[in-house]
Enzyme design. Structure first.
Site, PDB file in Angstrom:
ATOM      1  CG  ASP A  66      -0.322  -0.190   2.531  1.00  0.00           C
ATOM      2  OD1 ASP A  66       0.619  -0.999   2.628  1.00  0.00           O
ATOM      3  OD2 ASP A  66      -0.748   0.463   3.502  1.00  0.00           O
ATOM      4  CG  ASP A 212       2.429   2.093   7.623  1.00  0.00           C
ATOM      5  OD1 ASP A 212       2.181   3.195   7.125  1.00  0.00           O
ATOM      6  OD2 ASP A 212       1.973   1.034   7.143  1.00  0.00           O
ATOM      7  CG  HIS A 270      -1.605   3.996   7.189  1.00  0.00           C
ATOM      8  ND1 HIS A 270      -1.762   2.880   7.979  1.00  0.00           N
ATOM      9  CD2 HIS A 270      -0.975   3.576   6.067  1.00  0.00           C
ATOM     10  CE1 HIS A 270      -1.228   1.841   7.376  1.00  0.00           C
ATOM     11  NE2 HIS A 270      -0.737   2.230   6.208  1.00  0.00           N
TER      12      HIS A 270
END
Lengths: 303, 303
Positions: A66, A212, A270
Protein backbone atom coordinates in the site's frame (compact mmCIF):
# COMPACT_ATOMS: atom_id res chain seq x y z
CA UNK A 1 8.29 30.10 -0.87
CA UNK A 2 5.66 27.50 -1.49
CA UNK A 3 5.79 24.59 0.95
CA UNK A 4 2.65 22.48 0.91
CA UNK A 5 1.56 18.88 0.85
CA UNK A 6 -1.38 17.38 -1.04
CA UNK A 7 -2.88 14.12 0.17
CA UNK A 8 -3.24 11.58 -2.67
CA UNK A 9 -4.15 8.59 -0.52
CA UNK A 10 -5.12 8.07 3.10
CA UNK A 11 -6.10 4.42 3.48
CA UNK A 12 -4.11 1.61 5.02
CA UNK A 13 -3.53 -1.78 3.40
CA UNK A 14 -7.08 -2.46 2.20
CA UNK A 15 -8.48 0.36 0.09
CA UNK A 16 -12.08 1.45 0.43
CA UNK A 17 -14.16 3.35 -2.08
CA UNK A 18 -12.78 6.88 -2.43
CA UNK A 19 -9.86 6.24 -0.08
CA UNK A 20 -6.66 5.36 -1.88
CA UNK A 21 -3.54 3.81 -0.41
CA UNK A 22 -0.84 6.13 0.79
CA UNK A 23 0.75 8.83 -1.31
CA UNK A 24 1.48 12.52 -0.85
CA UNK A 25 2.82 15.19 -3.19
CA UNK A 26 4.93 17.97 -1.74
CA UNK A 27 5.35 21.21 -3.56
CA UNK A 28 8.48 22.95 -2.31
CA UNK A 29 9.18 26.13 -4.21
CA UNK A 30 7.46 24.68 -7.30
CA UNK A 31 9.49 21.48 -7.28
CA UNK A 32 7.50 18.32 -6.65
CA UNK A 33 8.48 15.55 -4.26
CA UNK A 34 6.40 12.38 -3.99
CA UNK A 35 6.18 10.48 -0.70
CA UNK A 36 5.06 6.88 -1.10
CA UNK A 37 3.20 5.72 -4.15
CA UNK A 38 0.35 3.35 -3.38
CA UNK A 39 -1.68 1.76 -6.14
CA UNK A 40 -3.69 4.35 -8.06
CA UNK A 41 -1.36 7.26 -7.33
CA UNK A 42 -1.22 8.14 -11.03
CA UNK A 43 -5.01 8.44 -11.18
CA UNK A 44 -4.99 10.56 -8.03
CA UNK A 45 -2.43 12.89 -9.56
CA UNK A 46 -4.61 13.24 -12.64
CA UNK A 47 -7.62 13.92 -10.43
CA UNK A 48 -5.91 16.63 -8.39
CA UNK A 49 -3.88 18.16 -11.22
CA UNK A 50 -0.47 17.20 -9.85
CA UNK A 51 1.88 17.02 -12.84
CA UNK A 52 3.78 13.75 -12.58
CA UNK A 53 6.32 15.02 -15.08
CA UNK A 54 7.41 17.65 -12.54
CA UNK A 55 8.41 15.10 -9.89
CA UNK A 56 12.17 14.75 -9.46
CA UNK A 57 12.33 12.90 -6.15
CA UNK A 58 10.32 9.94 -4.90
CA UNK A 59 10.56 8.65 -1.34
CA UNK A 60 9.32 5.16 -0.46
CA UNK A 61 8.93 4.49 3.26
CA UNK A 62 8.77 0.70 3.18
CA UNK A 63 7.84 -2.32 1.09
CA UNK A 64 4.27 -2.98 2.15
CA UNK A 65 2.28 -2.84 -1.06
CA UNK A 66 0.00 0.00 0.00
CA UNK A 67 3.04 2.28 -0.02
CA UNK A 68 4.64 1.44 -3.37
CA UNK A 69 2.46 -0.64 -5.72
CA UNK A 70 1.71 2.39 -7.88
CA UNK A 71 5.37 3.07 -8.57
CA UNK A 72 6.11 0.74 -11.50
CA UNK A 73 3.09 2.08 -13.38
CA UNK A 74 4.17 5.66 -12.71
CA UNK A 75 7.75 5.03 -13.83
CA UNK A 76 6.43 3.37 -16.96
CA UNK A 77 4.06 6.23 -17.77
CA UNK A 78 6.83 8.80 -17.35
CA UNK A 79 8.89 6.74 -19.81
CA UNK A 80 6.01 6.48 -22.30
CA UNK A 81 5.40 10.21 -21.99
CA UNK A 82 8.95 10.92 -23.09
CA UNK A 83 10.69 11.91 -19.88
CA UNK A 84 14.41 12.43 -20.29
CA UNK A 85 15.44 14.15 -17.05
CA UNK A 86 16.67 12.01 -14.15
CA UNK A 87 14.34 10.71 -11.46
CA UNK A 88 15.73 10.00 -8.03
CA UNK A 89 14.20 7.30 -5.85
CA UNK A 90 14.99 6.98 -2.14
CA UNK A 91 13.86 3.58 -0.96
CA UNK A 92 14.63 0.30 0.76
CA UNK A 93 17.25 -1.54 -1.32
CA UNK A 94 15.04 -4.46 -2.46
CA UNK A 95 12.72 -2.12 -4.32
CA UNK A 96 15.21 -1.92 -7.16
CA UNK A 97 15.13 -5.70 -7.50
CA UNK A 98 11.31 -5.62 -7.66
CA UNK A 99 11.27 -2.86 -10.27
CA UNK A 100 14.02 -4.42 -12.36
CA UNK A 101 12.22 -7.77 -12.42
CA UNK A 102 8.99 -6.21 -13.62
CA UNK A 103 10.72 -4.21 -16.33
CA UNK A 104 12.64 -7.31 -17.38
CA UNK A 105 9.46 -9.26 -18.11
CA UNK A 106 7.65 -6.34 -19.70
CA UNK A 107 10.79 -5.79 -21.81
CA UNK A 108 10.83 -2.15 -20.81
CA UNK A 109 14.01 -0.09 -20.96
CA UNK A 110 13.35 3.18 -19.19
CA UNK A 111 14.63 6.06 -21.33
CA UNK A 112 15.50 8.43 -18.49
CA UNK A 113 18.11 8.03 -15.73
CA UNK A 114 16.60 6.30 -12.71
CA UNK A 115 18.84 7.01 -9.76
CA UNK A 116 18.48 5.09 -6.55
CA UNK A 117 19.55 5.88 -3.02
CA UNK A 118 18.99 2.99 -0.67
CA UNK A 119 17.94 4.07 2.78
CA UNK A 120 19.57 2.70 5.91
CA UNK A 121 16.49 2.19 8.09
CA UNK A 122 18.48 2.15 11.33
CA UNK A 123 19.63 5.76 11.55
CA UNK A 124 18.56 9.24 10.46
CA UNK A 125 20.34 10.06 7.23
CA UNK A 126 20.47 13.18 5.10
CA UNK A 127 19.01 12.27 1.71
CA UNK A 128 18.69 15.60 -0.09
CA UNK A 129 20.29 18.98 0.45
CA UNK A 130 19.45 21.57 -2.18
CA UNK A 131 18.82 25.31 -2.24
CA UNK A 132 15.36 24.93 -0.73
CA UNK A 133 15.34 21.99 1.61
CA UNK A 134 17.15 19.40 3.66
CA UNK A 135 15.48 16.01 3.66
CA UNK A 136 16.32 13.32 6.20
CA UNK A 137 15.09 9.80 6.78
CA UNK A 138 13.40 9.06 10.11
CA UNK A 139 13.86 5.50 11.39
CA UNK A 140 10.44 4.18 12.38
CA UNK A 141 9.32 1.05 14.18
CA UNK A 142 7.26 -1.16 11.87
CA UNK A 143 7.04 -4.88 11.09
CA UNK A 144 9.50 -4.51 8.24
CA UNK A 145 12.24 -1.88 7.75
CA UNK A 146 10.53 1.49 7.48
CA UNK A 147 11.49 5.14 7.53
CA UNK A 148 9.62 8.40 7.64
CA UNK A 149 10.89 11.59 6.06
CA UNK A 150 11.69 14.99 7.51
CA UNK A 151 11.66 18.06 5.29
CA UNK A 152 13.34 21.14 6.76
CA UNK A 153 13.33 24.36 4.78
CA UNK A 154 16.61 26.19 4.64
CA UNK A 155 16.86 29.63 6.13
CA UNK A 156 16.49 32.01 3.21
CA UNK A 157 18.39 35.28 2.63
CA UNK A 158 17.12 38.49 4.21
CA UNK A 159 14.80 40.64 2.09
CA UNK A 160 15.84 44.12 0.95
CA UNK A 161 13.58 46.99 2.06
CA UNK A 162 13.25 48.43 -1.40
CA UNK A 163 11.87 51.85 -0.42
CA UNK A 164 14.75 52.39 1.97
CA UNK A 165 17.46 51.07 -0.34
CA UNK A 166 16.38 53.42 -3.12
CA UNK A 167 17.06 56.47 -0.96
CA UNK A 168 20.71 55.45 -0.50
CA UNK A 169 23.40 55.06 -3.09
CA UNK A 170 24.19 51.37 -2.68
CA UNK A 171 25.93 49.55 -5.55
CA UNK A 172 23.75 46.76 -6.89
CA UNK A 173 26.65 44.36 -6.46
CA UNK A 174 26.39 44.95 -2.72
CA UNK A 175 22.80 43.73 -2.47
CA UNK A 176 23.78 40.08 -2.01
CA UNK A 177 25.92 41.07 0.99
CA UNK A 178 23.01 42.97 2.50
CA UNK A 179 20.83 39.89 2.06
CA UNK A 180 23.39 37.90 3.99
CA UNK A 181 23.17 40.37 6.89
CA UNK A 182 26.07 42.76 6.37
CA UNK A 183 25.85 46.46 7.31
CA UNK A 184 26.60 49.19 4.73
CA UNK A 185 28.73 52.28 4.98
CA UNK A 186 28.20 54.92 2.30
CA UNK A 187 30.86 57.13 0.69
CA UNK A 188 30.41 59.75 3.44
CA UNK A 189 31.21 57.12 6.07
CA UNK A 190 27.64 56.92 7.27
CA UNK A 191 26.84 53.47 8.67
CA UNK A 192 23.54 51.78 7.95
CA UNK A 193 22.86 48.80 10.20
CA UNK A 194 21.61 45.81 8.27
CA UNK A 195 18.23 45.74 9.98
CA UNK A 196 17.52 49.26 8.70
CA UNK A 197 17.94 47.97 5.14
CA UNK A 198 16.58 44.44 5.22
CA UNK A 199 13.88 42.33 6.79
CA UNK A 200 14.42 38.88 8.16
CA UNK A 201 13.21 36.11 5.86
CA UNK A 202 10.42 33.83 6.94
CA UNK A 203 11.14 31.30 9.65
CA UNK A 204 12.12 28.02 7.94
CA UNK A 205 9.37 25.46 8.30
CA UNK A 206 9.53 21.73 8.76
CA UNK A 207 7.31 18.83 7.78
CA UNK A 208 7.59 15.31 9.19
CA UNK A 209 6.00 12.28 7.58
CA UNK A 210 5.67 9.31 9.95
CA UNK A 211 4.04 6.24 8.46
CA UNK A 212 3.94 3.34 9.27
CA UNK A 213 5.04 2.98 12.85
CA UNK A 214 4.41 1.81 16.34
CA UNK A 215 4.19 4.62 18.89
CA UNK A 216 7.84 4.81 19.89
CA UNK A 217 9.77 7.65 21.52
CA UNK A 218 12.86 6.87 19.48
CA UNK A 219 11.89 9.25 16.69
CA UNK A 220 10.43 12.06 18.82
CA UNK A 221 13.63 14.04 19.19
CA UNK A 222 14.30 14.19 15.47
CA UNK A 223 10.90 15.65 14.65
CA UNK A 224 10.82 18.07 17.57
CA UNK A 225 9.02 21.33 16.83
CA UNK A 226 7.94 20.58 13.28
CA UNK A 227 5.30 22.86 11.82
CA UNK A 228 3.29 20.02 10.36
CA UNK A 229 3.38 16.42 11.48
CA UNK A 230 1.73 13.78 9.36
CA UNK A 231 1.34 10.72 11.52
CA UNK A 232 -0.40 7.46 10.82
CA UNK A 233 -3.43 6.74 12.98
CA UNK A 234 -4.61 3.40 11.69
CA UNK A 235 -6.95 2.61 14.61
CA UNK A 236 -9.03 4.12 17.37
CA UNK A 237 -7.43 3.67 20.76
CA UNK A 238 -9.92 0.98 21.77
CA UNK A 239 -7.92 -1.17 19.32
CA UNK A 240 -4.53 -0.35 20.79
CA UNK A 241 -3.72 -4.05 21.19
CA UNK A 242 -4.24 -4.56 17.50
CA UNK A 243 -2.14 -1.46 16.80
CA UNK A 244 0.73 -2.86 18.86
CA UNK A 245 0.41 -6.28 17.25
CA UNK A 246 0.56 -4.84 13.72
CA UNK A 247 3.06 -2.07 14.59
CA UNK A 248 0.67 0.76 13.98
CA UNK A 249 -0.50 3.79 15.95
CA UNK A 250 -3.89 4.84 17.30
CA UNK A 251 -5.38 8.30 16.78
CA UNK A 252 -4.85 9.06 20.46
CA UNK A 253 -1.20 8.05 20.25
CA UNK A 254 -0.64 10.11 17.10
CA UNK A 255 -1.99 13.12 18.98
CA UNK A 256 0.29 12.32 21.89
CA UNK A 257 3.27 12.31 19.53
CA UNK A 258 2.23 15.73 18.22
CA UNK A 259 1.87 17.09 21.76
CA UNK A 260 5.14 15.59 22.97
CA UNK A 261 7.21 16.88 20.03
CA UNK A 262 5.41 20.26 20.17
CA UNK A 263 4.28 20.12 16.57
CA UNK A 264 2.26 23.13 15.45
CA UNK A 265 -0.25 21.05 13.56
CA UNK A 266 -1.06 17.36 13.12
CA UNK A 267 -2.56 15.56 10.14
CA UNK A 268 -3.62 11.96 10.75
CA UNK A 269 -4.04 9.34 8.04
CA UNK A 270 -3.50 5.69 7.02
CA UNK A 271 -6.98 4.82 8.23
CA UNK A 272 -8.11 1.24 8.58
CA UNK A 273 -10.83 0.26 6.12
CA UNK A 274 -13.08 -0.55 9.09
CA UNK A 275 -13.71 3.19 9.63
CA UNK A 276 -16.12 4.29 6.93
CA UNK A 277 -16.52 7.66 8.66
CA UNK A 278 -13.49 9.32 10.19
CA UNK A 279 -15.12 11.57 12.77
CA UNK A 280 -14.30 9.36 15.72
CA UNK A 281 -10.64 9.22 14.77
CA UNK A 282 -10.53 13.00 14.47
CA UNK A 283 -12.39 13.57 17.75
CA UNK A 284 -10.13 11.17 19.59
CA UNK A 285 -6.97 12.90 18.36
CA UNK A 286 -8.37 16.38 19.04
CA UNK A 287 -9.20 15.39 22.59
CA UNK A 288 -5.53 15.79 23.38
CA UNK A 289 -4.20 17.80 20.41
CA UNK A 290 -6.72 20.30 19.13
CA UNK A 291 -4.76 21.33 16.03
CA UNK A 292 -5.47 18.04 14.26
CA UNK A 293 -6.83 17.55 10.75
CA UNK A 294 -7.73 14.49 8.70
CA UNK A 295 -5.75 13.44 5.65
CA UNK A 296 -8.46 13.58 2.99
CA UNK A 297 -7.75 12.79 -0.65
CA UNK A 298 -7.19 16.01 -2.55
CA UNK A 299 -6.73 18.20 0.50
CA UNK A 300 -3.67 20.49 0.49
CA UNK A 301 -2.01 21.61 3.73
CA UNK A 302 0.17 24.69 3.64
CA UNK A 303 3.14 24.14 5.93
CA UNK B 1 -27.86 -18.52 -16.88
CA UNK B 2 -26.11 -15.24 -16.28
CA UNK B 3 -23.24 -14.59 -18.68
CA UNK B 4 -22.11 -10.98 -18.67
CA UNK B 5 -18.97 -8.90 -18.58
CA UNK B 6 -18.39 -5.63 -16.71
CA UNK B 7 -15.65 -3.30 -17.91
CA UNK B 8 -13.38 -2.21 -15.05
CA UNK B 9 -10.73 -0.52 -17.16
CA UNK B 10 -10.42 0.51 -20.80
CA UNK B 11 -7.20 2.46 -21.12
CA UNK B 12 -3.91 1.34 -22.59
CA UNK B 13 -0.53 1.76 -20.91
CA UNK B 14 -0.89 5.37 -19.78
CA UNK B 15 -4.03 5.94 -17.71
CA UNK B 16 -6.07 9.08 -18.16
CA UNK B 17 -8.53 10.57 -15.73
CA UNK B 18 -11.55 8.27 -15.40
CA UNK B 19 -10.06 5.62 -17.68
CA UNK B 20 -8.36 2.83 -15.80
CA UNK B 21 -5.96 0.25 -17.18
CA UNK B 22 -7.41 -3.02 -18.38
CA UNK B 23 -9.58 -5.28 -16.29
CA UNK B 24 -12.91 -7.03 -16.78
CA UNK B 25 -15.14 -9.02 -14.45
CA UNK B 26 -17.19 -11.87 -15.91
CA UNK B 27 -20.22 -13.15 -14.11
CA UNK B 28 -20.98 -16.66 -15.35
CA UNK B 29 -23.87 -18.19 -13.48
CA UNK B 30 -23.04 -16.11 -10.41
CA UNK B 31 -19.38 -17.14 -10.34
CA UNK B 32 -16.88 -14.34 -10.94
CA UNK B 33 -13.92 -14.54 -13.29
CA UNK B 34 -11.45 -11.65 -13.54
CA UNK B 35 -9.62 -10.95 -16.80
CA UNK B 36 -6.49 -8.86 -16.37
CA UNK B 37 -5.97 -6.71 -13.35
CA UNK B 38 -4.48 -3.31 -14.14
CA UNK B 39 -3.58 -0.88 -11.42
CA UNK B 40 -6.66 0.34 -9.55
CA UNK B 41 -8.80 -2.73 -10.29
CA UNK B 42 -9.66 -3.07 -6.60
CA UNK B 43 -11.02 0.48 -6.53
CA UNK B 44 -12.99 -0.17 -9.70
CA UNK B 45 -14.56 -3.27 -8.16
CA UNK B 46 -15.55 -1.22 -5.12
CA UNK B 47 -17.01 1.43 -7.40
CA UNK B 48 -19.09 -0.99 -9.45
CA UNK B 49 -20.04 -3.32 -6.61
CA UNK B 50 -18.12 -6.34 -7.88
CA UNK B 51 -17.36 -8.48 -4.84
CA UNK B 52 -13.67 -9.41 -5.02
CA UNK B 53 -14.23 -12.18 -2.50
CA UNK B 54 -16.38 -13.99 -5.06
CA UNK B 55 -13.61 -14.26 -7.65
CA UNK B 56 -12.20 -17.77 -7.99
CA UNK B 57 -10.32 -17.45 -11.28
CA UNK B 58 -8.03 -14.72 -12.52
CA UNK B 59 -6.65 -14.64 -16.07
CA UNK B 60 -3.64 -12.48 -16.91
CA UNK B 61 -3.04 -11.97 -20.63
CA UNK B 62 0.56 -10.75 -20.48
CA UNK B 63 3.14 -8.98 -18.37
CA UNK B 64 2.80 -5.39 -19.49
CA UNK B 65 2.04 -3.49 -16.33
CA UNK B 66 -1.29 -2.09 -17.47
CA UNK B 67 -2.63 -5.66 -17.42
CA UNK B 68 -1.44 -6.90 -14.05
CA UNK B 69 -0.11 -4.18 -11.71
CA UNK B 70 -3.28 -4.29 -9.60
CA UNK B 71 -2.90 -7.98 -8.85
CA UNK B 72 -0.52 -7.99 -5.87
CA UNK B 73 -2.69 -5.46 -4.07
CA UNK B 74 -5.80 -7.50 -4.78
CA UNK B 75 -4.21 -10.75 -3.58
CA UNK B 76 -3.05 -8.97 -0.44
CA UNK B 77 -6.49 -7.48 0.28
CA UNK B 78 -8.17 -10.88 -0.11
CA UNK B 79 -5.65 -12.22 2.39
CA UNK B 80 -6.26 -9.36 4.84
CA UNK B 81 -10.00 -9.83 4.47
CA UNK B 82 -9.71 -13.42 5.65
CA UNK B 83 -10.11 -15.41 2.43
CA UNK B 84 -9.56 -19.13 2.91
CA UNK B 85 -10.85 -20.65 -0.34
CA UNK B 86 -8.40 -21.25 -3.18
CA UNK B 87 -7.76 -18.71 -5.90
CA UNK B 88 -6.63 -19.87 -9.30
CA UNK B 89 -4.42 -17.69 -11.47
CA UNK B 90 -3.82 -18.41 -15.15
CA UNK B 91 -0.85 -16.39 -16.31
CA UNK B 92 2.55 -16.22 -17.95
CA UNK B 93 5.01 -18.18 -15.80
CA UNK B 94 7.18 -15.23 -14.67
CA UNK B 95 4.23 -13.63 -12.88
CA UNK B 96 4.68 -16.05 -9.99
CA UNK B 97 8.28 -14.90 -9.60
CA UNK B 98 7.12 -11.26 -9.53
CA UNK B 99 4.41 -11.96 -6.96
CA UNK B 100 6.65 -14.12 -4.79
CA UNK B 101 9.35 -11.46 -4.71
CA UNK B 102 6.91 -8.78 -3.59
CA UNK B 103 5.44 -10.97 -0.87
CA UNK B 104 8.93 -11.91 0.25
CA UNK B 105 9.89 -8.31 0.94
CA UNK B 106 6.55 -7.37 2.48
CA UNK B 107 6.88 -10.49 4.64
CA UNK B 108 3.41 -11.58 3.57
CA UNK B 109 2.33 -15.21 3.76
CA UNK B 110 -0.96 -15.53 1.92
CA UNK B 111 -3.42 -17.53 4.05
CA UNK B 112 -5.37 -19.08 1.18
CA UNK B 113 -4.22 -21.49 -1.52
CA UNK B 114 -2.91 -19.61 -4.53
CA UNK B 115 -2.90 -22.00 -7.47
CA UNK B 116 -1.11 -21.15 -10.66
CA UNK B 117 -1.50 -22.46 -14.18
CA UNK B 118 1.17 -21.14 -16.49
CA UNK B 119 -0.10 -20.48 -19.98
CA UNK B 120 1.74 -21.71 -23.06
CA UNK B 121 1.41 -18.65 -25.28
CA UNK B 122 2.08 -20.60 -28.48
CA UNK B 123 -1.07 -22.71 -28.74
CA UNK B 124 -4.74 -22.66 -27.72
CA UNK B 125 -5.09 -24.53 -24.45
CA UNK B 126 -8.10 -25.52 -22.38
CA UNK B 127 -7.68 -23.82 -19.01
CA UNK B 128 -11.01 -24.42 -17.26
CA UNK B 129 -13.80 -26.93 -17.82
CA UNK B 130 -16.56 -26.79 -15.23
CA UNK B 131 -20.33 -27.24 -15.26
CA UNK B 132 -20.90 -23.83 -16.82
CA UNK B 133 -18.05 -23.02 -19.11
CA UNK B 134 -15.01 -24.06 -21.07
CA UNK B 135 -12.23 -21.50 -21.07
CA UNK B 136 -9.36 -21.58 -23.55
CA UNK B 137 -6.32 -19.43 -24.10
CA UNK B 138 -6.02 -17.65 -27.45
CA UNK B 139 -2.45 -17.11 -28.67
CA UNK B 140 -2.13 -13.47 -29.72
CA UNK B 141 0.60 -11.53 -31.49
CA UNK B 142 2.09 -8.92 -29.17
CA UNK B 143 5.57 -7.62 -28.36
CA UNK B 144 5.86 -10.05 -25.45
CA UNK B 145 4.10 -13.42 -24.96
CA UNK B 146 0.37 -12.72 -24.77
CA UNK B 147 -2.86 -14.67 -24.86
CA UNK B 148 -6.51 -13.80 -25.06
CA UNK B 149 -9.24 -15.90 -23.50
CA UNK B 150 -12.25 -17.65 -24.99
CA UNK B 151 -15.26 -18.44 -22.81
CA UNK B 152 -17.71 -20.95 -24.29
CA UNK B 153 -20.84 -21.82 -22.35
CA UNK B 154 -21.67 -25.46 -22.18
CA UNK B 155 -24.88 -26.71 -23.68
CA UNK B 156 -27.31 -26.97 -20.76
CA UNK B 157 -29.88 -29.71 -20.16
CA UNK B 158 -33.33 -29.46 -21.79
CA UNK B 159 -36.03 -27.80 -19.72
CA UNK B 160 -39.08 -29.75 -18.54
CA UNK B 161 -42.47 -28.46 -19.71
CA UNK B 162 -43.99 -28.48 -16.25
CA UNK B 163 -47.64 -28.16 -17.26
CA UNK B 164 -47.33 -31.15 -19.58
CA UNK B 165 -45.28 -33.30 -17.21
CA UNK B 166 -47.85 -32.90 -14.44
CA UNK B 167 -50.57 -34.47 -16.59
CA UNK B 168 -48.56 -37.69 -16.98
CA UNK B 169 -47.43 -40.08 -14.31
CA UNK B 170 -43.67 -39.77 -14.71
CA UNK B 171 -41.44 -40.87 -11.79
CA UNK B 172 -39.40 -37.92 -10.51
CA UNK B 173 -36.25 -40.01 -10.88
CA UNK B 174 -36.88 -40.05 -14.64
CA UNK B 175 -36.74 -36.24 -14.96
CA UNK B 176 -32.97 -36.14 -15.38
CA UNK B 177 -33.26 -38.56 -18.34
CA UNK B 178 -35.91 -36.34 -19.92
CA UNK B 179 -33.59 -33.36 -19.52
CA UNK B 180 -30.93 -35.29 -21.40
CA UNK B 181 -33.36 -35.86 -24.30
CA UNK B 182 -34.81 -39.31 -23.73
CA UNK B 183 -38.39 -40.18 -24.64
CA UNK B 184 -40.81 -41.63 -22.06
CA UNK B 185 -43.18 -44.58 -22.25
CA UNK B 186 -45.86 -44.79 -19.58
CA UNK B 187 -47.21 -47.93 -17.87
CA UNK B 188 -49.82 -48.33 -20.63
CA UNK B 189 -47.11 -48.42 -23.25
CA UNK B 190 -47.89 -44.93 -24.52
CA UNK B 191 -44.83 -43.21 -25.96
CA UNK B 192 -44.16 -39.53 -25.34
CA UNK B 193 -41.50 -38.08 -27.61
CA UNK B 194 -39.01 -35.96 -25.72
CA UNK B 195 -39.91 -32.75 -27.51
CA UNK B 196 -43.48 -33.07 -26.23
CA UNK B 197 -42.13 -32.98 -22.68
CA UNK B 198 -39.15 -30.66 -22.81
CA UNK B 199 -37.88 -27.52 -24.44
CA UNK B 200 -34.41 -27.06 -25.78
CA UNK B 201 -32.12 -25.03 -23.53
CA UNK B 202 -30.71 -21.74 -24.68
CA UNK B 203 -28.04 -21.75 -27.33
CA UNK B 204 -24.65 -21.74 -25.59
CA UNK B 205 -22.93 -18.40 -25.97
CA UNK B 206 -19.30 -17.49 -26.37
CA UNK B 207 -17.16 -14.53 -25.39
CA UNK B 208 -13.68 -13.83 -26.73
CA UNK B 209 -11.25 -11.42 -25.11
CA UNK B 210 -8.46 -10.30 -27.46
CA UNK B 211 -5.98 -7.84 -25.96
CA UNK B 212 -3.20 -6.93 -26.73
CA UNK B 213 -2.48 -7.94 -30.28
CA UNK B 214 -1.45 -7.06 -33.76
CA UNK B 215 -4.17 -7.69 -36.36
CA UNK B 216 -3.30 -11.26 -37.29
CA UNK B 217 -5.45 -13.94 -38.93
CA UNK B 218 -3.87 -16.67 -36.82
CA UNK B 219 -6.50 -16.37 -34.07
CA UNK B 220 -9.56 -15.77 -36.27
CA UNK B 221 -10.55 -19.40 -36.61
CA UNK B 222 -10.57 -20.03 -32.88
CA UNK B 223 -12.96 -17.18 -32.15
CA UNK B 224 -15.26 -17.82 -35.09
CA UNK B 225 -18.91 -17.00 -34.43
CA UNK B 226 -18.54 -15.70 -30.90
CA UNK B 227 -21.50 -13.78 -29.53
CA UNK B 228 -19.37 -11.04 -28.07
CA UNK B 229 -15.87 -10.14 -29.13
CA UNK B 230 -13.84 -7.76 -27.00
CA UNK B 231 -10.99 -6.56 -29.14
CA UNK B 232 -8.36 -3.99 -28.40
CA UNK B 233 -8.47 -0.88 -30.61
CA UNK B 234 -5.63 1.21 -29.30
CA UNK B 235 -5.46 3.62 -32.25
CA UNK B 236 -7.44 5.16 -35.07
CA UNK B 237 -6.49 3.69 -38.42
CA UNK B 238 -4.59 6.84 -39.42
CA UNK B 239 -2.02 5.57 -36.91
CA UNK B 240 -1.81 2.06 -38.33
CA UNK B 241 1.97 2.33 -38.66
CA UNK B 242 2.24 3.02 -34.96
CA UNK B 243 -0.16 0.13 -34.29
CA UNK B 244 2.03 -2.24 -36.27
CA UNK B 245 5.19 -0.97 -34.62
CA UNK B 246 3.78 -1.46 -31.11
CA UNK B 247 1.85 -4.65 -31.98
CA UNK B 248 -1.56 -3.14 -31.44
CA UNK B 249 -4.76 -2.91 -33.49
CA UNK B 250 -6.68 0.02 -34.92
CA UNK B 251 -10.44 0.49 -34.48
CA UNK B 252 -10.93 -0.29 -38.17
CA UNK B 253 -8.96 -3.51 -37.87
CA UNK B 254 -10.84 -4.58 -34.74
CA UNK B 255 -14.07 -4.16 -36.69
CA UNK B 256 -12.60 -6.16 -39.55
CA UNK B 257 -11.79 -8.98 -37.14
CA UNK B 258 -15.40 -8.92 -35.90
CA UNK B 259 -16.73 -9.03 -39.44
CA UNK B 260 -14.35 -11.74 -40.58
CA UNK B 261 -15.06 -14.05 -37.62
CA UNK B 262 -18.80 -13.29 -37.84
CA UNK B 263 -19.07 -12.11 -34.25
CA UNK B 264 -22.55 -11.00 -33.23
CA UNK B 265 -21.28 -7.99 -31.35
CA UNK B 266 -17.99 -6.16 -30.86
CA UNK B 267 -16.74 -4.15 -27.90
CA UNK B 268 -13.58 -2.14 -28.46
CA UNK B 269 -11.23 -0.97 -25.73
CA UNK B 270 -7.60 -0.43 -24.65
CA UNK B 271 -7.72 3.11 -25.91
CA UNK B 272 -4.59 5.22 -26.22
CA UNK B 273 -4.47 8.14 -23.80
CA UNK B 274 -4.26 10.47 -26.80
CA UNK B 275 -8.02 10.01 -27.41
CA UNK B 276 -9.81 12.06 -24.77
CA UNK B 277 -13.12 11.46 -26.55
CA UNK B 278 -13.82 8.07 -28.06
CA UNK B 279 -16.39 8.96 -30.69
CA UNK B 280 -13.98 8.75 -33.59
CA UNK B 281 -12.84 5.29 -32.59
CA UNK B 282 -16.45 4.13 -32.35
CA UNK B 283 -17.44 5.71 -35.66
CA UNK B 284 -14.46 4.19 -37.42
CA UNK B 285 -15.28 0.68 -36.16
CA UNK B 286 -18.99 1.05 -36.92
CA UNK B 287 -18.19 2.09 -40.47
CA UNK B 288 -17.53 -1.56 -41.18
CA UNK B 289 -19.14 -3.37 -38.22
CA UNK B 290 -22.28 -1.64 -37.02
CA UNK B 291 -22.76 -3.76 -33.90
CA UNK B 292 -19.85 -2.13 -32.11
CA UNK B 293 -19.85 -0.63 -28.63
CA UNK B 294 -17.20 1.12 -26.54
CA UNK B 295 -15.70 -0.45 -23.44
CA UNK B 296 -16.65 2.16 -20.83
CA UNK B 297 -15.76 1.74 -17.17
CA UNK B 298 -18.74 0.33 -15.30
CA UNK B 299 -20.66 -0.79 -18.38
CA UNK B 300 -21.98 -4.35 -18.34
CA UNK B 301 -22.53 -6.29 -21.56
CA UNK B 302 -24.88 -9.27 -21.48
CA UNK B 303 -23.46 -11.98 -23.71
Amino acid sequence: MKFEVTILGSSSATPIFNRNPTSQALNINERLYLIDCGEGTQQQMLRFDIKASRIDYIFISHLHGDHYLGLVGLLSSLHLNGRTKPLHIFCPAPLKEIIDLQFKYSETTIQYPLEYTFIDPTQPTKLVDNQDIIIESIPLDHRIPCTGFLFRQKKRLRKLIKDKIETIDIPVEYYSRLKKGEDFTDSNGKLYKNDELTLDSERPKAYAYCSDTLFNEAYFNQISGVDLLYHEATFLHNMVDRAVETHHTTALQAAEVAARVKARKLVIGHFSARYKALTELLDEARSIFSETELAIEGKTFVI
